[in-house]
Design a protein around this motif. Structure first.
Motif, PDB file in Angstrom:
ATOM      1  N   ILE A   6     -97.303  -8.896 -22.635  1.00 60.50           N
ATOM      2  CA  ILE A   6     -96.427  -9.919 -22.048  1.00 60.50           C
ATOM      3  C   ILE A   6     -94.966  -9.534 -22.332  1.00 60.50           C
ATOM      4  N   LYS A  55     -96.556 -18.540 -13.774  1.00 58.22           N
ATOM      5  CA  LYS A  55     -96.749 -17.814 -12.517  1.00 58.22           C
ATOM      6  C   LYS A  55     -95.911 -18.387 -11.368  1.00 58.22           C
ATOM      7  N   TRP A 105     -97.051 -17.709 -26.318  1.00 59.06           N
ATOM      8  CA  TRP A 105     -97.098 -17.512 -24.857  1.00 59.06           C
ATOM      9  C   TRP A 105     -95.871 -18.121 -24.170  1.00 59.06           C
ATOM     10  N   TYR A 124    -106.613  -9.482  -0.016  1.00 58.69           N
ATOM     11  CA  TYR A 124    -105.336  -8.746  -0.041  1.00 58.69           C
ATOM     12  C   TYR A 124    -105.203  -7.934   1.242  1.00 58.69           C
ATOM     13  N   VAL A 172    -101.553  -8.097 -10.020  1.00 56.73           N
ATOM     14  CA  VAL A 172    -101.860  -8.491  -8.642  1.00 56.73           C
ATOM     15  C   VAL A 172    -100.965  -7.722  -7.663  1.00 56.73           C
ATOM     16  N   ARG A 193    -110.433 -21.437  -7.977  1.00 61.14           N
ATOM     17  CA  ARG A 193    -111.575 -20.926  -8.746  1.00 61.14           C
ATOM     18  C   ARG A 193    -111.465 -19.402  -8.879  1.00 61.14           C
ATOM     19  N   ASN A 194    -112.370 -18.874  -9.736  1.00 63.42           N
ATOM     20  CA  ASN A 194    -112.429 -17.421  -9.860  1.00 63.42           C
ATOM     21  C   ASN A 194    -113.034 -16.840  -8.606  1.00 63.42           C
ATOM     22  N   LEU A 253    -111.351 -10.617  -3.631  1.00 61.33           N
ATOM     23  CA  LEU A 253    -109.878 -10.580  -3.728  1.00 61.33           C
ATOM     24  C   LEU A 253    -109.335  -9.383  -2.959  1.00 61.33           C
ATOM     25  N   ARG A 311    -103.668 -16.436 -12.118  1.00 63.04           N
ATOM     26  CA  ARG A 311    -104.302 -17.445 -12.974  1.00 63.04           C
ATOM     27  C   ARG A 311    -103.443 -18.685 -12.824  1.00 63.04           C
ATOM     28  N   ASP A 340     -93.298 -12.574 -16.097  1.00 60.44           N
ATOM     29  CA  ASP A 340     -94.613 -11.933 -16.187  1.00 60.44           C
ATOM     30  C   ASP A 340     -94.432 -10.552 -16.802  1.00 60.44           C
ATOM     31  N   VAL A 357    -102.057 -14.706  -5.492  1.00 59.83           N
ATOM     32  CA  VAL A 357    -103.229 -14.726  -6.382  1.00 59.83           C
ATOM     33  C   VAL A 357    -102.742 -14.734  -7.830  1.00 59.83           C
ATOM     34  N   HIS A 392     -94.104  -3.035 -21.370  1.00 61.22           N
ATOM     35  CA  HIS A 392     -94.149  -2.710 -19.948  1.00 61.22           C
ATOM     36  C   HIS A 392     -92.791  -2.281 -19.396  1.00 61.22           C
ATOM     37  N   VAL A 442    -104.762 -18.306  -4.196  1.00 63.19           N
ATOM     38  CA  VAL A 442    -105.927 -18.347  -5.083  1.00 63.19           C
ATOM     39  C   VAL A 442    -105.407 -18.566  -6.494  1.00 63.19           C
ATOM     40  N   GLU A 486    -102.471  -4.405  -7.248  1.00 63.26           N
ATOM     41  CA  GLU A 486    -103.749  -4.491  -6.514  1.00 63.26           C
ATOM     42  C   GLU A 486    -103.501  -4.696  -5.024  1.00 63.26           C
ATOM     43  N   MET A 495     -96.163  -7.706 -16.675  1.00 64.37           N
ATOM     44  CA  MET A 495     -96.209  -6.669 -15.649  1.00 64.37           C
ATOM     45  C   MET A 495     -96.525  -7.331 -14.308  1.00 64.37           C
ATOM     46  N   ASN A 496     -97.752  -7.776 -14.138  1.00 66.83           N
ATOM     47  CA  ASN A 496     -98.368  -8.382 -12.967  1.00 66.83           C
ATOM     48  C   ASN A 496     -99.186  -7.347 -12.199  1.00 66.83           C
TER      49      ASN A 496
END
Ligand code: ADQ
Length: 753
Positions: A166, A278, A96, A359, A377, A348-349, A355, A273, A372, A271, A196, A306, A380, A374-375
């Motif tokens: 990744i 990140k 990773w 947004y 978020v 938190r989740n 979410l 993880r 990253d 937003v 990606h 978040v 989204e 792709m990403n």
């Protein structure tokens, strides 16, 4: 015959088993991959294989397997210690950070690497157990990087696809890993590898070149016996689902609550993880810089970050959490007032609906990972804002940046610049409608369904481009096949070596025959005349196979050693003299121009090796040399062969086809021929059999179907099974025990063309 099926493998299953009292409870999860594969299920049901989320005692495994089958899933059981070494230790402790270019966070240790190998083997075993010929396998992500090659080791010939979610790091970073070659070899077991972004493909190709010395083209990488297609396929989301969500339930509640709470304020959202890739601390610092340098925004802007807890047991992640907590405290301490809190931090989740509502309420998204794949978020956010438009500030180091040119791209390490772009976005209320429209178009075109279907279409093409439909998988049990040799008294068997008898290895010196190969050849030689027909030199063939009662053909047909004889007979008068005069000066010129390269003078061939040259420059020079040779050798009786980091020119009479033609002429009693090969030089053998042997024969291509052979076999291991079967089935005719040429005598071949 059972219908071909698709098997998907990923570390985690889309369902998680949790212990409840005496039993187990199943809960479904909804990640990006689950959404993407939902549509695949409509195309054809598939089995999803992975870790069920907890160690399951042996006594309960049967019950858990049965329960999981109800969800179309199948478990890979892994003990706790192995799971820790595999997941925390190697996958997340080495791959990773390394793949995200964060070398200082890599913690390599051998024990974790061994656990990683063992768990990848457990996956390969589980997949192999479920698979039947003709099935397709799709393996996901870096945690299962070794699985493709392990599947080949298990003799599986089905198309195997691998998708890397990744980034792939630069070759310079990649090759610092002590097991870089092993990881690459693992991946190269696949037929199709998806990324990606093109940037990752180009890093991957460079790593193959620098670490393994394997050359490639932008879309494929050719190994000795097969090709691996490389494809760029950025993942998408389900934008319609997001759009539908925005108008109802929790998403609408969240949108209304947030809009009410921050009425009159400008809202920025982030937003992620909570992961060090990140860029959350850098992002907070950029926001702090905005408030420090542009006072006008201090009580007007709210940044909602978040951060879903992730890998909470790992020290690096615990340190990150502390750092983020401190930064949020510092910013709110400095710039907060009794009526205004600049950073709202939610650790938190949060449900997908919530979410989506968030947004939709935010006019600016600040998505600035340091790296990253792709990403999702970013996608989204665009889908949730929809007709409202908005501004997406996106790190240039994400895969999404390659697809969303309408975003404002930033370098997340450049804190002042990110603050500046934030300022500009706040100034230009509502963002640029045209740019947003572009992004929305991409998100709606490039859906997760399309992504999954395109990957599978390409995987299917890999299989069908190899004419699977036209060529039959060899089965000695079929009466038509078995009938061809049932009464053979003088069978002759021609076998290529690398890729045919011995499965492919990257370093040719490692391809030593094992006991099973030697045993099969020995048994077969008791009842048939066997020749191994190879491009290898005499010395290697003698060292590896010289003690067996078989015939050997070396250097693509230059010389033959008959069964039972120790003498090599040269097949042709063609010498290297003319060749040296013609091609020698060109090769010498290239040696001067390419440091590290050299010329090898063979008996009837001349070779230019560039293994020791700079890998990239070597490839460049090789291309030039090929063009020069093409001009030089027009209408001359020479052939150019391109091998692994070598270019060889030889007389056209030196071919495997001519060589076995000579053998067959010398053995007119031959009443059955079996021939197996796997690369371009073997096509000549198949053509010779087709044109000059009119008795019954079986020609087999190993690794995949090929137009030149009637049959195919998935792998060298599978072929070995056939050879063992053939040795059992052929009726021994002791009187005609083939130790030499016709008449049972080791004769001398004097064939001069
Ligand atoms: P991730 O690293 O997990 O995925 P990303 O692509 O952003 O990164 O996906 C995160 C997902 O989790 C998004 O769907 C997001 O909505 C959700 N999420 C984030 N924070 C959340 C929270 N607090 N609560 C609930 N859900 C939250 C890896 C790679 C990426 C690649 C994907 C898919 O690292 O680069 O885009 O796989 O290939």
């Amino acid at each position: 015959m059972p219908k071909p099926k698709l098997i998907v493998a990923s570390t985690r299953l889309p369902v998680t088993m949790t212990r409840r009292g005496d039993g187990w409870q199943v809960s479904e999860s909804a990640g990006g991959l689950v959404t993407a594969l939902r549509a695949v299920n409509e195309r054809a049901p598939f089995t999803w294989l992975g870790w069920p989320g907890a160690p399951v005692p042996a006594a309960e495994q049967a019950a858990v397997t049965k329960e999981l089958a109800r969800y179309g899933t199948s478990p890979v059981f892994v003990g706790k210690a192995d799971m820790d070494g595999f997941y925390q230790g190697f996958a997340n402790g080495v791959l990773w950070p390394l793949f995200h270019n964060m070398l200082d966070r890599c913690h390599f240790d051998r024990a974790s690497w061994h656990a990683f190998r063992r768990v990848n083997e457990a996956y390969a075993d589980a997949i192999a157990d479920l698979t039947a010929p003709g099935d397709m396998i799709w393996v996901h992500d870096y945690q299962l990087a070794l699985v493709p090659a392990l599947l080949r080791d298990r003799g599986l010939g089905c198309p195997v696809g691998f998708f890397l979610h990744i980034p792939f790091p630069s070759a310079e970073a990649f090759r610092t890993m002590p097991v870089a070659a092993e990881v690459l070899r693992g991946l190269l077991g696949a037929d199709l590898i998806g990324f990606h972004a093109y940037e990752y493909v180009s890093h991957f190709r460079m790593a193959c070149l620098r670490v393994l010395g394997v050359e490639s083209e932008p879309k494929q990488l050719r190994l000795q016996s097969r090709s691996i297609r490389l494809t760029v396929l950025p993942i998408g989301i389900d934008p319609q689902e997001v759009r539908a969500m925005t108008t109802q339930g929790e998403a609408l509640d969240e949108f209304s609550e947030v809009s009410r709470t921050y009425a009159g304020k400008r809202l920025i959202v982030g937003v992620d993880r909570l992961d060090y890739t990140k860029g959350i601390p850098q992002r907070l610092m950029a926001f702090e810089e905005l408030l420090r340098t542009r006072r006008q925004w201090r009580d007007k802007v709210v940044f909602v970050q978040v951060a879903a807890p992730s890998r909470t047991g790992v020290a690096d992640y615990q340190a990150l959490k502390r750092e983020v907590d401190e930064l949020v405290g510092r910013i709110n301490g400095r710039y907060g007032t009794s009526s205004h809190t600049p950073v709202v931090y939610i650790n938190r989740n949060v449900s997908r609906e919530r979410l989506t509502g968030l947004y939709r309420a935010a006019e600016i998204a600040l998505i600035t990972p340091l790296r990253d794949g792709m990403n999702l978020v970013a996608l989204e956010y665009v889908a949730a804002r929809d007709a409202l438009g908005g501004t997406l500030i996106l790190s240039e180091f994400t895969g999404a940046a390659h697809c969303l040119p309408g975003a404002r791209l930033v370098n997340p390490y450049n804190i002042e610049r990110v603050a500046g772009v934030l300022h500009e976005a706040l100034e230009s209320r509502g963002g640029d409608a045209e740019s947003f429209e572009h992004m929305l178009h991409f998100v709606h075109e490039n859906t997760s369904t399309r992504w999954a279907n395109m990957f599978l279409d390409r995987l299917e093409t890999v299989a069908s481009s190899d004419h699977v439909a036209e060529r039959a998988l060899l089965s000695l049990r079929q009466p038509d096949v078995a009938g061809r040799y049932a009464n053979a008294k003088h069978p002759v068997v021609f076998l290529d070596y690398d890729g045919t008898l011995r499965s492919y290895v990257i370093d040719p010196r490692e391809a030593v025959p094992d006991e099973r190969i030697l045993g099969a050849l020995r048994r077969l030689a008791e009842i048939a005349t066997v020749y191994v027909v190879s491009g290898r030199d005499r010395a290697t063939l003698e060292a590896w196979l010289g003690h067996l009662p078989i015939g050997l053909v070396c250097e693509h047909g230059l010389s033959i050693r008959e069964p039972g004889s120790c003498d090599w007979q040269r097949r042709t008068n063609a010498t290297g003299d003319t060749l040296r005069r013609l091609v020698g000066p060109v090769f010498e010129d290239f040696v001067k121009r390419t440091p590290g390269s050299s010329v090898e003078q063979k008996d009837a061939a001349l070779a230019w090796h560039y293994r020791a040259a700079d890998p990239e420059y070597g490839v460049f020079q090789a291309r030039e040399l090929l063009t020069r040779l093409e001009d030089l050798l027009k209408r001359k009786p020479y052939r150019v062969l391109r091998g692994n980091r070598v270019i060889e020119v030889r007389h056209e009479e030196v071919s495997k086809g001519f060589a076995i033609g000579d053998v067959l002429k010398q053995r007119p009693e031959t009443d059955f021929v079996f021939c197996a090969g796997d690369d371009t030089t073997d096509v000549d053998m198949m053509s010779t059999i087709a044109s000059s042997f009119d008795g019954p024969n079986i020609c087999v291509w190993v690794g995949r179907p090929d137009a030149s052979a009637e049959f195919w076999r998935e792998s060298a291991t599978a072929l070995l099974g056939d050879l063992e079967g053939l040795a059992r089935d052929l009726q021994p005719d002791r009187s005609a025990k083939p130790t030499g040429l016709a008449g049972g005598r080791a004769g001398r071949l004097t064939i001069v063309r």
